[in-house]
Write a protein that holds these residues in place. Structure first.
Motif, PDB file in Angstrom:
ATOM      1  N   SER A 114      12.708  44.469  37.957  1.00  0.00           N
ATOM      2  CA  SER A 114      13.792  45.307  38.477  1.00  0.00           C
ATOM      3  C   SER A 114      14.868  44.545  39.246  1.00  0.00           C
ATOM      4  CB  SER A 114      13.217  46.398  39.387  1.00  0.00           C
ATOM      5  OG  SER A 114      12.539  45.826  40.476  1.00  0.00           O
ATOM      6  N   LEU A 115      14.501  43.436  39.909  1.00  0.00           N
ATOM      7  CA  LEU A 115      15.491  42.752  40.747  1.00  0.00           C
ATOM      8  C   LEU A 115      16.691  42.239  39.951  1.00  0.00           C
ATOM      9  CD1 LEU A 115      16.239  41.869  43.579  1.00  0.00           C
ATOM     10  CD2 LEU A 115      14.971  39.749  43.207  1.00  0.00           C
ATOM     11  N   PRO A 116      16.502  41.589  38.783  1.00  0.00           N
ATOM     12  CA  PRO A 116      17.695  41.148  38.044  1.00  0.00           C
ATOM     13  C   PRO A 116      18.639  42.297  37.699  1.00  0.00           C
ATOM     14  CG  PRO A 116      15.716  40.112  37.159  1.00  0.00           C
ATOM     15  CD  PRO A 116      15.250  41.161  38.125  1.00  0.00           C
ATOM     16  N   THR A 117      18.094  43.439  37.308  1.00  0.00           N
ATOM     17  CA  THR A 117      18.942  44.593  36.980  1.00  0.00           C
ATOM     18  C   THR A 117      19.672  45.098  38.206  1.00  0.00           C
ATOM     19  OG1 THR A 117      17.408  45.242  35.224  1.00  0.00           O
ATOM     20  CG2 THR A 117      18.937  46.927  36.024  1.00  0.00           C
ATOM     21  N   MET A 118      18.988  45.201  39.334  1.00  0.00           N
ATOM     22  CA  MET A 118      19.608  45.709  40.560  1.00  0.00           C
ATOM     23  C   MET A 118      20.736  44.793  41.019  1.00  0.00           C
ATOM     24  SD  MET A 118      16.152  46.992  42.569  1.00  0.00           S
ATOM     25  CE  MET A 118      16.933  48.058  43.776  1.00  0.00           C
ATOM     26  N   LEU A 119      20.495  43.483  40.976  1.00  0.00           N
ATOM     27  CA  LEU A 119      21.542  42.550  41.400  1.00  0.00           C
ATOM     28  C   LEU A 119      22.725  42.572  40.424  1.00  0.00           C
ATOM     29  CD1 LEU A 119      19.372  39.496  42.559  1.00  0.00           C
ATOM     30  CD2 LEU A 119      20.386  41.311  43.951  1.00  0.00           C
ATOM     31  N   ARG A 120      22.429  42.684  39.132  1.00  0.00           N
ATOM     32  CA  ARG A 120      23.496  42.728  38.135  1.00  0.00           C
ATOM     33  C   ARG A 120      24.351  43.980  38.293  1.00  0.00           C
ATOM     34  NH1 ARG A 120      20.488  42.346  34.106  1.00  0.00           N
ATOM     35  NH2 ARG A 120      20.535  44.485  33.286  1.00  0.00           N
ATOM     36  N   ARG A 121      23.758  45.073  38.754  1.00  0.00           N
ATOM     37  CA  ARG A 121      24.486  46.325  38.948  1.00  0.00           C
ATOM     38  C   ARG A 121      25.211  46.385  40.286  1.00  0.00           C
ATOM     39  NH1 ARG A 121      25.070  48.450  33.961  1.00  0.00           N
ATOM     40  NH2 ARG A 121      23.064  48.590  32.866  1.00  0.00           N
ATOM     41  N   GLY A 122      25.133  45.318  41.066  1.00  0.00           N
ATOM     42  CA  GLY A 122      25.885  45.281  42.311  1.00  0.00           C
ATOM     43  C   GLY A 122      25.129  45.738  43.541  1.00  0.00           C
ATOM     44  N   TYR A 123      23.816  45.834  43.457  1.00  0.00           N
ATOM     45  CA  TYR A 123      23.017  46.233  44.617  1.00  0.00           C
ATOM     46  C   TYR A 123      23.074  45.152  45.695  1.00  0.00           C
ATOM     47  CZ  TYR A 123      20.527  50.601  43.737  1.00  0.00           C
ATOM     48  OH  TYR A 123      20.205  51.923  43.582  1.00  0.00           O
ATOM     49  N   ASP A 124      23.071  45.583  46.942  1.00  0.00           N
ATOM     50  CA  ASP A 124      22.974  44.662  48.050  1.00  0.00           C
ATOM     51  C   ASP A 124      21.651  43.904  47.969  1.00  0.00           C
ATOM     52  OD1 ASP A 124      23.917  43.830  50.882  1.00  0.00           O
ATOM     53  OD2 ASP A 124      21.856  44.501  51.190  1.00  0.00           O
ATOM     54  N   GLN A 125      21.689  42.587  48.162  1.00  0.00           N
ATOM     55  CA  GLN A 125      20.487  41.763  48.014  1.00  0.00           C
ATOM     56  C   GLN A 125      19.373  42.206  48.956  1.00  0.00           C
ATOM     57  OE1 GLN A 125      21.833  37.743  48.642  1.00  0.00           O
ATOM     58  NE2 GLN A 125      22.377  37.438  46.487  1.00  0.00           N
ATOM     59  N   SER A 126      19.735  42.503  50.194  1.00  0.00           N
ATOM     60  CA  SER A 126      18.727  42.898  51.178  1.00  0.00           C
ATOM     61  C   SER A 126      18.087  44.231  50.807  1.00  0.00           C
ATOM     62  CB  SER A 126      19.354  42.988  52.576  1.00  0.00           C
ATOM     63  OG  SER A 126      19.806  41.729  53.010  1.00  0.00           O
ATOM     64  N   LEU A 127      18.904  45.191  50.413  1.00  0.00           N
ATOM     65  CA  LEU A 127      18.367  46.501  50.054  1.00  0.00           C
ATOM     66  C   LEU A 127      17.468  46.398  48.826  1.00  0.00           C
ATOM     67  CD1 LEU A 127      18.273  49.547  50.507  1.00  0.00           C
ATOM     68  CD2 LEU A 127      20.319  49.764  49.070  1.00  0.00           C
ATOM     69  N   ALA A 128      17.891  45.619  47.840  1.00  0.00           N
ATOM     70  CA  ALA A 128      17.100  45.486  46.613  1.00  0.00           C
ATOM     71  C   ALA A 128      15.750  44.843  46.900  1.00  0.00           C
ATOM     72  CB  ALA A 128      17.870  44.679  45.577  1.00  0.00           C
ATOM     73  N   THR A 129      15.754  43.709  47.604  1.00  0.00           N
ATOM     74  CA  THR A 129      14.489  43.013  47.870  1.00  0.00           C
ATOM     75  C   THR A 129      13.608  43.818  48.821  1.00  0.00           C
ATOM     76  OG1 THR A 129      15.627  41.737  49.601  1.00  0.00           O
ATOM     77  CG2 THR A 129      15.391  40.718  47.421  1.00  0.00           C
ATOM     78  N   GLY A 130      14.205  44.480  49.814  1.00  0.00           N
ATOM     79  CA  GLY A 130      13.425  45.309  50.733  1.00  0.00           C
ATOM     80  C   GLY A 130      12.753  46.467  50.025  1.00  0.00           C
ATOM     81  N   SER A 131      13.469  47.098  49.092  1.00  0.00           N
ATOM     82  CA  SER A 131      12.899  48.220  48.337  1.00  0.00           C
ATOM     83  C   SER A 131      11.712  47.768  47.502  1.00  0.00           C
ATOM     84  CB  SER A 131      13.966  48.838  47.430  1.00  0.00           C
ATOM     85  OG  SER A 131      15.087  49.279  48.168  1.00  0.00           O
ATOM     86  N   ILE A 132      11.843  46.609  46.862  1.00  0.00           N
ATOM     87  CA  ILE A 132      10.776  46.108  46.000  1.00  0.00           C
ATOM     88  C   ILE A 132       9.542  45.735  46.823  1.00  0.00           C
ATOM     89  CG2 ILE A 132      10.126  44.194  44.481  1.00  0.00           C
ATOM     90  CD1 ILE A 132      13.080  44.228  43.518  1.00  0.00           C
ATOM     91  N   ALA A 133       9.747  45.013  47.928  1.00  0.00           N
ATOM     92  CA  ALA A 133       8.615  44.602  48.757  1.00  0.00           C
ATOM     93  C   ALA A 133       7.883  45.813  49.331  1.00  0.00           C
ATOM     94  CB  ALA A 133       9.090  43.683  49.882  1.00  0.00           C
ATOM     95  N   ALA A 134       8.650  46.794  49.814  1.00  0.00           N
ATOM     96  CA  ALA A 134       8.037  47.989  50.409  1.00  0.00           C
ATOM     97  C   ALA A 134       7.279  48.796  49.362  1.00  0.00           C
ATOM     98  CB  ALA A 134       9.111  48.845  51.070  1.00  0.00           C
ATOM     99  N   ALA A 135       7.881  48.956  48.183  1.00  0.00           N
ATOM    100  CA  ALA A 135       7.198  49.706  47.122  1.00  0.00           C
ATOM    101  C   ALA A 135       5.930  48.996  46.674  1.00  0.00           C
ATOM    102  CB  ALA A 135       8.143  49.897  45.930  1.00  0.00           C
TER     103      ALA A 135
END
Length: 526
Positions: free
Chosen positions: A134-155
């Motif tokens: 999911s991280l490559p897709t989230m970053l490619r879509r313009g997601y904030d790096q912190s929000l993307a990585t935080g969401s993945i780690a928490a999930a």
């Protein structure tokens, strides 16, 4: 100072020091216990016959412990689902479903993380899988790096609290023993046991509350900072037509059915955790084989149909052939059940063969043996350590210290939770479960006003989950850092998980102040 107290303190300090040095956990536990046992015997502090209890203790508490049989089965189930790309399909389809909403990809990650937690329960595998997919897709879509990585780690850490998880199985075994010990010390010689199913039921509502808090946070961020979690443009997304919902159903239904079959059978009292784990392992094998398509998928469908037929026959007919008079209908049902059993066995053999041919089954079995062996080795070492620790009077010293704290049980619980939180930076949940919990849990459960073993077990599980997510030492962060691109700085990961750590601390405080969130469902089901 009494020699026994000196040995108890030295024993614990030596254990922590050796664990922090990186020495293998199982050998550290067993070696420390044996060393201080010999010192205790030499100084006259420990009776040599005390160590003779060890073989019976291992045989009764480890080898013959049916609950622990569930560990390799749940591990096999989780690894099989990981290797069969279930997460990939779920993320892809959930992303398309929610992607057109701001924050939709983050919500999808949380929901898929919850589903994987309920079906695998292996935190490291979940974090790595989610990050890679999911991280490559989230970053490619313009997601904030912190929000993307935080969401993945928490999930990914939801596997600690959402049942069935390995953490809860191990905690159930340790907390149950501590609960019985506390009752015996209080003079109750017919102690009421605590089952793993009760702990699963107690953890379910807090786990779902935590998932809800994660989603609410991501919705709030999407509203307040739209640029941090943009929606997927409509022209780039696939149309949400009947074909899409069909694919979504095919991706979602199999793991959901497996979760309901495993967790539902435990909560309904139909099966023990070990029996449910065997169902989950076989179901995961079928699910992995079905993804190969063609004749293999058809074979899986026919095998599952045979299983359903068996369940129907067992529920509606009397298959006992030893009766004096057996009606013709029951006799026909008996031979029909035998035929369906043969068909199901053939289907399972075919599924095993096909997953072996593609190299998945061998990898799953190797991972299962490796993880299970590690857990059982730690169990044996912990049994020796705790035996010597108690023989030296360590449990009495801990109980006296906790009971003597100002503020009563709440101060004691707070102190223990802070200790476990800090140890969670350096030690895995298995070490904490077998080293710290057996020492402190009997004393906590013996205190007046404690809300029982289920509540304490869920508090410990959520506390460890929070510790695993907390910078800079959280285990989930190390898993994530190992697979994220170099372009994502470590500080961005730390910034991303801090809001989720705060959410988990709020959830921990909520269940501490509102024990009914934990105790209500077990009281209704059990």
């Amino acid at each position: 100072m009494d020699m026994s107290i000196i040995l108890v303190i030295s024993m614990f300090v030596a254990l922590v020091g050796l664990l922090l040095s990186g020495f293998p956990v199982a050998f550290t536990l067993g070696g420390t216990g044996l060393l201080f046992g010999l010192i205790g015997i030499a100084t006259g502090t420990l009776d040599a016959t005390f160590l003779e209890i060890l073989p019976n203790r291992l045989f009764g508490n480890v080898i013959r412990n049916e609950l622990l049989f569930a560990i390799p089965l749940f591990v096999a189930m989780g690894v099989m689902l990981e290797k069969s790309n279930v997460a990939e399909d779920l993320l892809e389809n959930m992303g398309r479903l929610f992607g057109r909403l701001r924050g939709g990809l983050g919500i999808s990650v949380t929901l898929v993380g919850a589903l994987l937690a309920a079906s695998t329960g292996i935190v490291g595998a979940t974090v790595v899988t989610m990050a890679l997919l999911s991280l490559p897709t989230m970053l490619r879509r313009g997601y904030d790096q912190s929000l993307a990585t935080g969401s993945i780690a928490a999930a990914g850490t939801l596997g600690q609290i959402i049942p069935p998880s390995i953490v809860l199985i191990l905690l159930a075994d340790v907390i149950s023993s501590a609960w019985q010990q506390a009752q015996l010390d209080a003079g109750n010689f017919s102690p009421s046991p605590m089952s793993a199913g009760e702990l699963f039921a107690g953890a379910l509502i807090p786990g779902l509350i935590l998932v809800g808090f994660y989603i609410i946070y991501q919705v709030i961020i999407a509203v307040l900072k739209p640029s941090s979690s943009p929606a997927i443009p409509r022209e780039e997304g696939e149309a949400l037509d009947a074909a899409f919902y069909g694919r979504l159903f095919l991706a979602l239904a199999p793991p959901m059915v497996l979760i309901v079959a495993v967790l539902g059978s435990i909560l309904a009292g139909i099966a023990t955790p070990t029996e449910a784990a065997s169902v989950g392992a076989i179901g995961a094998i079928f699910l992995g084989a079905a993804r190969l398509g063609g004749k293999t998928r058809l074979t899986v469908i026919l095998s599952l149909a045979a299983l359903v037929g068996l369940l129907v026959i067992a529920a509606t007919m009397d298959l006992r052939m030893s009766r004096a008079v057996v009606p013709d209908a029951d006799r026909m049902a008996y031979f029909g059940a035998a035929l369906l059993t043969i068909l199901f066995t053939i289907g399972l053999g075919w599924a095993l063969l096909q997953t072996h041919r593609i190299g998945v089954l061998g990898e799953v079995m190797r991972s299962t043996v490796r993880i299970s062996t590690m857990i059982y080795a730690i169990l044996i070492g912990a049994a020796l350590f705790s035996l010597v620790f108690r023989g030296l009077g360590g449990d009495d010293a801990i109980e006296g210290m906790l009971h003597g704290l100002p503020g009563g049980q709440w101060t004691a619980i707070l102190l223990v939770m802070v200790l476990m939180f800090i140890l969670g930076f350096f030690l895995d949940f298995i070490e904490i479960t077998f080293v710290v919990v057996p020492v402190v849990a009997p004393a906590l459960l013996a205190m007046d006003g404690t809300y029982g073993p289920i509540w304490l077990g869920v508090l410990i599980a959520m506390n460890l989950q929070t510790s695993f997510l907390t910078p800079p030492f959280g285990f989930a962060l190390f898993y994530l850092r190992g697979v994220v691109p170099e372009s994502v700085p470590t500080i961005a990961i730390y910034k991303g998980v801090i809001p989720f750590v705060i959410i988990q601390l709020l959830a921990l405080l909520l269940i501490a102040l509102e024990p009914e969130l934990v105790t209500w469902l077990p009281s209704k089901l059990f």
